[in-house]
Motif scaffolding. Sequence first.
Motif, mmCIF file in Angstrom:
data_model
loop_
_atom_site.group_PDB
_atom_site.id
_atom_site.type_symbol
_atom_site.label_atom_id
_atom_site.label_comp_id
_atom_site.label_asym_id
_atom_site.label_seq_id
_atom_site.Cartn_x
_atom_site.Cartn_y
_atom_site.Cartn_z
ATOM 1 N N GLY A 1 0.718 -1.196 -0.171
ATOM 2 C CA GLY A 1 0.057 -0.029 0.027
ATOM 3 C C GLY A 1 0.731 1.168 0.077
ATOM 4 N N TYR A 2 0.493 2.348 0.721
ATOM 5 C CA TYR A 2 1.273 3.665 0.825
ATOM 6 C C TYR A 2 2.360 3.325 1.867
ATOM 7 N N ARG A 3 3.424 3.506 1.332
ATOM 8 C CA ARG A 3 4.681 3.215 2.207
ATOM 9 C C ARG A 3 5.802 4.419 2.421
ATOM 10 N N THR A 4 6.293 4.645 3.628
ATOM 11 C CA THR A 4 7.132 5.666 3.966
ATOM 12 C C THR A 4 8.522 5.005 4.374
ATOM 13 N N VAL A 5 9.481 5.283 3.603
ATOM 14 C CA VAL A 5 10.823 4.583 4.328
ATOM 15 C C VAL A 5 11.900 5.698 4.650
ATOM 16 N N LEU A 6 12.238 5.578 5.969
ATOM 17 C CA LEU A 6 12.822 6.548 6.836
ATOM 18 C C LEU A 6 14.335 5.861 6.996
ATOM 19 N N THR A 7 15.249 6.481 6.633
ATOM 20 C CA THR A 7 16.611 6.070 6.721
ATOM 21 C C THR A 7 17.416 6.773 7.916
ATOM 22 N N LEU A 8 17.982 6.039 8.931
ATOM 23 C CA LEU A 8 18.618 6.745 10.083
ATOM 24 C C LEU A 8 19.991 6.984 9.794
ATOM 25 N N ASP A 9 20.503 7.484 10.757
ATOM 26 C CA ASP A 9 22.042 7.842 10.432
ATOM 27 C C ASP A 9 22.891 6.951 10.363
ATOM 28 N N ASP A 10 22.611 5.693 10.988
ATOM 29 C CA ASP A 10 23.288 4.358 10.794
ATOM 30 C C ASP A 10 23.231 3.579 9.699
ATOM 31 N N GLY A 11 22.247 3.895 8.851
ATOM 32 C CA GLY A 11 21.654 3.213 7.569
ATOM 33 C C GLY A 11 20.741 2.294 7.494
ATOM 34 N N THR A 12 20.247 2.231 8.894
ATOM 35 C CA THR A 12 19.135 1.186 9.033
ATOM 36 C C THR A 12 17.872 2.100 8.499
#
Length: 346
Positions: free
Chosen positions: A271-282
Amino acid sequence: MASNPPARPTSFAPGEAHSFGFVHGKDEGPWEEWNPTEESVRPVRGRHRVGKQRGGGLARSSTVLGVGVMAAVGAGGMATAAPGKAPVSISLPDLSSVTHSAKALVADDTDEAPETQAAPLTGAGLTTADTAQGATDAGEALRARIMQQAESQQNQVDSAAQKAAETAAAKQAVALAAKQQDAAQAKEAAAKKKAEEEAAAKAEAERLAELAKSYSLPTSSYTLTSTFGEAGSMWSSGYHTGLDFAAPTGTLIKAVHSGTVTEAGWAGAYGYRTVLTLDDGTELWFCHQSSISVSTGQKVATGDVIGRVGATGNVTGPHLHLEVHPDGAPTGIDPMAWLQSKGLTP
């Protein structure tokens, strides 16, 4: 002392043979009869005294020897003259008188020459009482020596036993001390380890508490419905790849931690997805949203609203499907364990 009785007269005619077995020559003689008397056989006073021997000697004195010879001649009843000599006229005395005279002479000689007795080698000058006392003293001395040796040996045995007991006690004390020391060290090590573990746990809790200030749960008023790894035909991979927070549609979705939005839009079954990338690459995937509140490249902080709960994509009801992908890997890890590592308890 009585004098000897006169001997019976005996005469021999020259040239006649007699019962003694010898013959007198004609030109020998005349002969006198010899009758031994006390005066003729008495020994010279003070000369040639012979000490009396212990246990009975064979010869008392020279006089006794002479008397013995005469007694032997009288007993044999004969005497032989030297070759070429005329037979000697012998008067045979009565043997009882000779024996009596010999005894008297011996007694008289004993009076003149006191008996000299050889001194014993081991008891010179000792009386019977002294000898008995000496034997008693010797026995007591031997007994005392034996008792002293026995006591010395017993003391040695007792000393050795005491030394062995002291050595054993010392070893036992050393072993007990070592055991107690080991137990104390083990207890101290265990206490130290426990204290270290408690300190580490406390430090971790403090770290997580501090870390939790920078992390936040993605939504509120939710119910966990499906966990990571559950098998089922509803999922295309054959198992559930995330953690589901069931909540009413429109419930706010917040940023778990500060980072950058690297994707926001439609994602097929997600469905509708948001990808959040943290400072450590996760990468954190927020799926099935009903609406998205951020755009790609936008930086957000912990707790910022990024969308709302929905039921878009392959779902059976409104919920937030959260996945965690370390270093952007295509296969995710358990979101529950990851949130807990950040001090959060879903």
